[in-house]
Write a protein that holds these residues in place. Structure first.
Motif, PDB file in Angstrom:
ATOM      1  N   GLY A  22       0.827  -1.187   0.000  1.00  0.00           N
ATOM      2  CA  GLY A  22       0.000   0.000   0.000  1.00  0.00           C
ATOM      3  C   GLY A  22       0.869   1.248   0.000  1.00  0.00           C
ATOM      4  N   VAL A  23       0.491   2.254  -0.787  1.00  0.00           N
ATOM      5  CA  VAL A  23       1.294   3.456  -0.957  1.00  0.00           C
ATOM      6  C   VAL A  23       0.864   4.512   0.053  1.00  0.00           C
ATOM      7  N   SER A  24       1.859   5.158   0.660  1.00  0.00           N
ATOM      8  CA  SER A  24       1.599   6.271   1.572  1.00  0.00           C
ATOM      9  C   SER A  24       2.355   7.495   1.081  1.00  0.00           C
ATOM     10  N   LEU A  25       1.708   8.661   1.136  1.00  0.00           N
ATOM     11  CA  LEU A  25       2.351   9.936   0.853  1.00  0.00           C
ATOM     12  C   LEU A  25       2.349  10.773   2.121  1.00  0.00           C
ATOM     13  N   ARG A  26       3.510  11.317   2.458  1.00  0.00           N
ATOM     14  CA  ARG A  26       3.675  12.127   3.670  1.00  0.00           C
ATOM     15  C   ARG A  26       3.384  11.343   4.947  1.00  0.00           C
ATOM     16  N   ASN A  27       3.480   9.990   4.884  1.00  0.00           N
ATOM     17  CA  ASN A  27       3.236   9.149   6.053  1.00  0.00           C
ATOM     18  C   ASN A  27       1.847   9.360   6.624  1.00  0.00           C
ATOM     19  N   LEU A  28       0.878   9.496   5.750  1.00  0.00           N
ATOM     20  CA  LEU A  28      -0.502   9.661   6.185  1.00  0.00           C
ATOM     21  C   LEU A  28      -1.090   8.294   6.530  1.00  0.00           C
ATOM     22  N   GLY A  29      -0.732   7.789   7.718  1.00  0.00           N
ATOM     23  CA  GLY A  29      -1.295   6.531   8.183  1.00  0.00           C
ATOM     24  C   GLY A  29      -1.011   5.360   7.282  1.00  0.00           C
ATOM     25  N   PRO A  30       0.257   4.947   7.115  1.00  0.00           N
ATOM     26  CA  PRO A  30       0.560   3.820   6.221  1.00  0.00           C
ATOM     27  C   PRO A  30      -0.189   2.552   6.638  1.00  0.00           C
ATOM     28  N   ASN A  31      -0.704   1.827   5.665  1.00  0.00           N
ATOM     29  CA  ASN A  31      -1.292   0.513   5.908  1.00  0.00           C
ATOM     30  C   ASN A  31      -1.232  -0.293   4.619  1.00  0.00           C
ATOM     31  N   GLY A  32      -1.654  -1.557   4.691  1.00  0.00           N
ATOM     32  CA  GLY A  32      -1.559  -2.413   3.523  1.00  0.00           C
ATOM     33  C   GLY A  32      -2.427  -1.967   2.369  1.00  0.00           C
ATOM     34  N   ALA A  33      -3.562  -1.342   2.675  1.00  0.00           N
ATOM     35  CA  ALA A  33      -4.456  -0.885   1.606  1.00  0.00           C
ATOM     36  C   ALA A  33      -3.932   0.374   0.941  1.00  0.00           C
ATOM     37  N   GLY A  34      -3.198   1.180   1.687  1.00  0.00           N
ATOM     38  CA  GLY A  34      -2.746   2.459   1.143  1.00  0.00           C
ATOM     39  C   GLY A  34      -3.868   3.475   1.119  1.00  0.00           C
ATOM     40  N   ARG A  35      -3.500   4.724   1.108  1.00  0.00           N
ATOM     41  CA  ARG A  35      -4.488   5.803   1.033  1.00  0.00           C
ATOM     42  C   ARG A  35      -4.176   6.704  -0.156  1.00  0.00           C
ATOM     43  N   THR A  36      -3.534   6.134  -1.174  1.00  0.00           N
ATOM     44  CA  THR A  36      -3.108   6.887  -2.349  1.00  0.00           C
ATOM     45  C   THR A  36      -3.591   6.180  -3.606  1.00  0.00           C
ATOM     46  N   LEU A  37      -4.179   6.935  -4.519  1.00  0.00           N
ATOM     47  CA  LEU A  37      -4.608   6.387  -5.797  1.00  0.00           C
ATOM     48  C   LEU A  37      -3.424   6.378  -6.752  1.00  0.00           C
ATOM     49  N   VAL A  38      -3.174   5.232  -7.392  1.00  0.00           N
ATOM     50  CA  VAL A  38      -2.103   5.093  -8.379  1.00  0.00           C
ATOM     51  C   VAL A  38      -2.747   4.774  -9.728  1.00  0.00           C
TER      52      VAL A  38
END
Length: 689
Positions: free
Chosen positions: A89-105
Motif C-alpha cells: 500500500g502506498v503512503s504519501l507524507r506518512n498519512l497513516g501507512p497501511n496495507g491498503a494504502g491511502r493513495t490512488l495510483v
C-alpha cells in the motif's frame, strides 16, 4: 514549540533573496485537476519525474524509482521485489501507512490499485513506455474520489502522432544480477498514417534473498523467489478532425515465494481499456474532452503458515486459495479556457466485486473450516474545477466533487468442512452514503522567481473489501475484519513557497492534516487464549481487529533543493518531517518514520558516460500501535554507472544498498525481525532501433 520552530524555518526559507535569472518554465501536470495545468499555477505540491528520471535510475522497479521523493513510501520498508503484495500500500507524507494504502495510483487514468485490497502491483506498468510520473501530495478526492484520500500518483506513457510514412521504433532492455535476477523489457511502436500500434512486454525472475535476519533464520527459511510476466498491446487511431481513440489489452501473471516453502502467493490479471480525446465547440469556444473506460478481472491466492520456535518446520494456518475480483469503470471530462481562466468538469463511475475463498482452522493434516467473504462496491461522482487570474500576480482555484457510494451483497459464510454444516452466516445489510469534498487554493507569483501557494481541502476513503470482510493471520498474529467500518475523512491545509532560477530550485511546504475514522489494526489482547472480538490467539501472538480511530493528526514540513552548478552535474535533496499520531493516545502510528531524507547526484563527465548516486535515510519507527517494537533507523546508498558506446546502445551497472545496510522491515513480539533488500548488484544493456 515544535510548530513555532517550523514556522520560523518556513519563513526563513520564504524570504530568500530574489535572483535576476530568468524564470523557469514548469511542466504541464494533468493529475492534480484532471486537465493539463502549468506546475506553477497549482496550489498543491507536485513531484514530476521525466522519462530519464525513470529510466536512468539506480532502481530496478518503478516503486523504488519513486523513492527519490521523500514523501513516497510503501507500507513496509520493502520494495515490490521482495514484499508480500498485500503490504504494498502506498503512503504519501506518512498519512497513516497501511496495507491498503491511502493513495490512488494510475496508469494513463486507469487505476493500478488492487480492486479487492487497494495495494499496488507495480510491475503491471509498462516501464520502458513511461514518459513521466506525477506525485500529487495532499487530499485528492476533489478530483479523483475515494482512493485518493492521501494523494494521487499517475504514470504516463508516450502518445505517437500520425505519420505520412510508416515509422517504427523498438527499445529492448536486458539486465541480470545478484540472487539469480534476470529481467527483459521490450517496447515497440509502429506508426502507419493515422494508426499507431504499441507492444510492451516484460519478463522477470529472481531467486530472491532471505528476509529473516541471520541470527533468527533456521532451516525452514528460504529466499523470496519471484517470477513475473506481462504483455500489453495498444492500437490508436487519429481521425481527420483530430479525435484520437486507443484500445489497450493487458495480461499479467506473478508467482512469488514469501520466505518459507509453504508461504507462496499467485496473481493473475487481464484488463481491457479504451480511451478517446478530442476537441469540440462549447459556448462558442473550443473545449478539449477525454473519455476512458475499462474492465478488469483478477485472481489472487496466498498461503500463511505458523513456523516453529526453532524455525525448522511449519504448518499452514490459512490457505487463501482464491480471491476473484472484478472491476469496471468509466470517466469523461471536458476542459475549456477563456481569458486566462480554465474550467474542467466531468463524471466517473466505478464498480468492484470481490470475494476471498479460504480454508483455515488447522486440525491434524487438514483444514476443518472454509470461509467465503466479500461484497460489492459502487461509486459514482461528479466534479468541477475552476481557476482564474485574480490579478496579474495572484491566481485562485476552486474544486468540488460529489460522490455517492454503496456497499452491497456483503457476506461472510463459514463452513465446517468435516460435517458440511454452516457454522457462521452473515448476510450483511447494504450501506450507502454521499460525500462532498471541496478544495480551494491560491498561488501568488511574487516575482519571476518566487511564488507562494496555499490550499485547503477535504477528502474521503471508503475501506476496501479486504478491510471490511476478510480476517487474516500472519504467523501467530490474528487480525479480525470489521464490516461496520465507516469511511475515512480528511481535512488538510498547507502553505508552501518555491524559489526557482535557471540552475536552482528551492521549495518549502508546511502541512497539517486531521484524519477522522482512520482504519487501523488495533491490538485487543495477546495469546495464548481467547481475545474478545478476535477469538483464540496462540502463544506469542497478538489479537487485533480493524477499527476506526476517532482522530489521527499528521503535521509536517517538506524541504527540497535541486541545483545544477554545471551543465554536467545535478544535485538534489529532499526532506520530510512527518509527525503522525493517534490523537486519543498520543502514540505514533506504526511504520511512520518521523524523518526521511533523500540525497542524490547525477553527473555526466563525458557525453557517453553518466553517473548517478542516491542515499535515503529513515529514522526510527514502530512496528505496532502500542509503540513497543522499534524499527531502527537506516540509511541506504545506491549507485549507477552508464556508458553509451553507440548512439543506440548503452551499458549500465547499478548497485542498490552499496554498504549492505540492515534495514529492519518487521518485528514480532517474540523478537524475530525481517530485513529489507541487502546489497544488490546488477548489469544491463539497452538497445534502441
Amino acid at each position: 514549540m515544535l510548530f513555532r520552530a517550523l514556522r520560523l524555518r518556513f519563513l526563513a526559507f520564504s524570504l530568500l533573496p530574489v535572483a535576476a535569472a530568468a524564470q523557469v518554465l514548469d511542466p504541464l501536470v494533468v493529475t492534480a485537476t484532471r486537465s493539463p495545468q502549468p506546475l506553477s499555477a497549482l496550489p498543491v505540491t507536485v513531484d514530476v519525474f521525466n522519462a530519464d528520471d525513470l529510466s536512468d535510475t539506480t532502481a530496478l522497479t518503478v516503486d523504488e524509482a519513486l523513492k527519490a521523493s521523500a514523501a513516497f513510501s510503501l507500507f513496509r520498508r520493502q520494495g515490490s521485489l521482495s514484499a508480500n503484495p498485500t503490504t504494498q500500500g502506498v503512503s504519501l507524507r506518512n498519512l497513516g501507512p497501511n496495507g491498503a494504502g491511502r493513495t490512488l495510483v494510475l496508469v494513463d487514468g486507469i487505476p493500478l490499485n488492487d480492486p479487492f485490497g487497494g495495494w499496488v502491483t507495480w510491475s503491471k506498468a509498462p516501464r520502458l513506455a513511461l514518459t513521466s510520473a506525477e506525485i500529487v501530495r495532499g487530499g485528492g478526492s476533489s478530483a479523483w474520489g475515494s482512493a485518493a484520500l492521501g494523494g494521487t500518483i499517475q504514470l504516463l506513457t508516450a502518445s505517437s502522432q500520425p505519420a505520412d510514412a510508416a515509422v517504427s521504433s523498438t527499445q529492448l532492455q536486458i539486465e541480470g544480477g545478484d540472487f539469480g535476477t534476470f529481467a527483459a523489457d521490450l517496447h515497440h511502436t509502429t506508426v502507419r498514417g493515422a494508426d499507431t500500434f504499441t507492444i510492451n512486454t516484460r519478463g522477470f525472475r529472481s531467486d530472491g534473498f532471505r528476509r529473516t535476519a541471520s541470527e533468527w533464520a533456521g532451516p525452514i527459511d528460504r529466499p523470496t523467489d519471484l517470477e513475473q510476466g506481462t504483455a500489453q498491446v495498444s492500437w490508436s487511431r487519429t481521425t481527420t478532425n483530430g479525435t484520437r481513440g486507443t484500445l489497450t489489452a493487458r495480461i499479467f501473471r506473478e508467482e512469488r515465494g514469501n520466505g518459507t516453502p509453504l508461504q507462496r502467493n499467485r496473481t493473475r490479471e487481464a484488463l481491457l481499456a479504451a480511451s478517446a480525446s478530442g476537441t469540440l465547440e462549447l459556448l462558442s469556444a473550443p473545449a478539449d474532452w477525454t473519455a476512458t473506460a475499462y474492465v478488469q478481472t483478477q485472481e489472487f491466492a496466498n498461503r500463511f503458515t505458523s513456523v516453529s520456535d526453532a524455525r525448522d518446520s511449519e504448518i499452514a494456518v490459512l490457505d487463501q486459495y482464491a480471491v476473484p475480483a472484478d472491476a469496471a469503470g468509466a470517466a469523461a471530462t471536458i476542459t475549456w479556457s477563456d481569458n486566462d481562466q480554465t474550467t474542467t468538469a466531468g463524471a466517473d463511475v466505478r464498480w468492484v466485486q470481490g470475494e476471498t475463498r479460504e480454508n483455515y482452522f488447522r486440525s491434524g493434516d487438514d483444514f476443518t473450516r472454509n470461509r467465503r467473504a466479500g461484497g460489492t462496491q459502487t461509486f459514482a461522482g461528479v466534479f468541477a474545477h475552476h481557476d482564474r487570474a485574480l490579478t496579474s500576480a495572484l491566481r485562485g482555484s476552486l474544486s468540488a466533487r460529489l460522490d455517492a457510494w454503496q456497499l452491497s451483497d456483503a457476506h461472510r459464510i463459514e463452513i465446517d468442512r468435516t460435517a458440511g454444516s454452516i457454522v457462521r452466516e452473515d448476510d450483511l445489510p447494504s450501506r450507502d452514503g454521499v460525500e462532498f469534498n471541496p478544495r480551494a487554493g491560491l498561488v501568488w507569483q511574487a516575482t519571476n522567481n518566487w511564488r507562494l501557494h496555499t490550499a485547503a481541502y477535504s477528502a474521503f476513503r471508503l475501506p476496501t473489501l479486504n478491510e471490511l470482510y476478510r480476517p487474516f493471520r500472519v504467523g501467530n498474529d490474528i487480525t479480525e475484519a470489521n464490516p461496520d467500518l465507516a469511511p475515512e475523512s480528511l481535512r488538510g491545509i498547507e502553505l508552501g513557497t518555491t524559489f526557482a532560477t535557471r540552475d536552482l530550485r528551492l521549495r518549502a511546504n508546511a502541512f497539517t492534516n486531521r484524519l477522522e475514522d482512520a482504519v487501523a489494526n488495533v491490538t485487543l489482547g495477546a495469546g495464548p487464549g481467547v481475545v474478545p472480538g478476535v477469538g483464540f490467539v496462540p502463544a506469542g501472538g497478538l489479537g487485533r481487529r480493524r477499527e476506526n480511530l476517532p482522530r489521527v493528526d499528521v503535521h509536517g514540513l517538506e524541504l527540497s533543493a535541486h541545483w545544477q552548478p554545471a551543465t554536467a552535474l545535478t544535485l538534489r535533496a529532499d526532506y520530510l518531517y512527518s509527525d503522525s499520531s493517534d490523537h486519543a493516545t498520543g502514540l505514533n502510528l506504526p511504520q511512520v518514520s518521523r524523518h526521511t531524507v533523500v540525497l542524490g547526484a547525477d553527473w555526466r563527465p563525458l557525453a557517453a558516460l553518466t553517473f548517478g548516486a542516491q542515499a535515503r535515510y529513515l529514522s526510527d519507527a514502530y512496528e505496532d500501535d502500542a509503540n513497543t517494537l522499534v524499527l531502527d533507523a537506516a540509511m541506504t546508498v545506491d549507485l549507477r554507472l552508464g556508458y553509451r558506446f553507440a548512439a543506440d546502445r548503452e551499458l549500465f551497472v547499478a548497485i542498490e544498498n552499496v554498504f549492505d545496510e540492515a534495514v529492519v522491515t518487521r518485528r514480532t513480539t517474540d523478537g524475530l525481525y525481517d530485513l529489507g533488500t541487502p546489497r544488490f548488484s546488477r548489469a544491463g544493456v539497452r538497445w534502441t532501433w
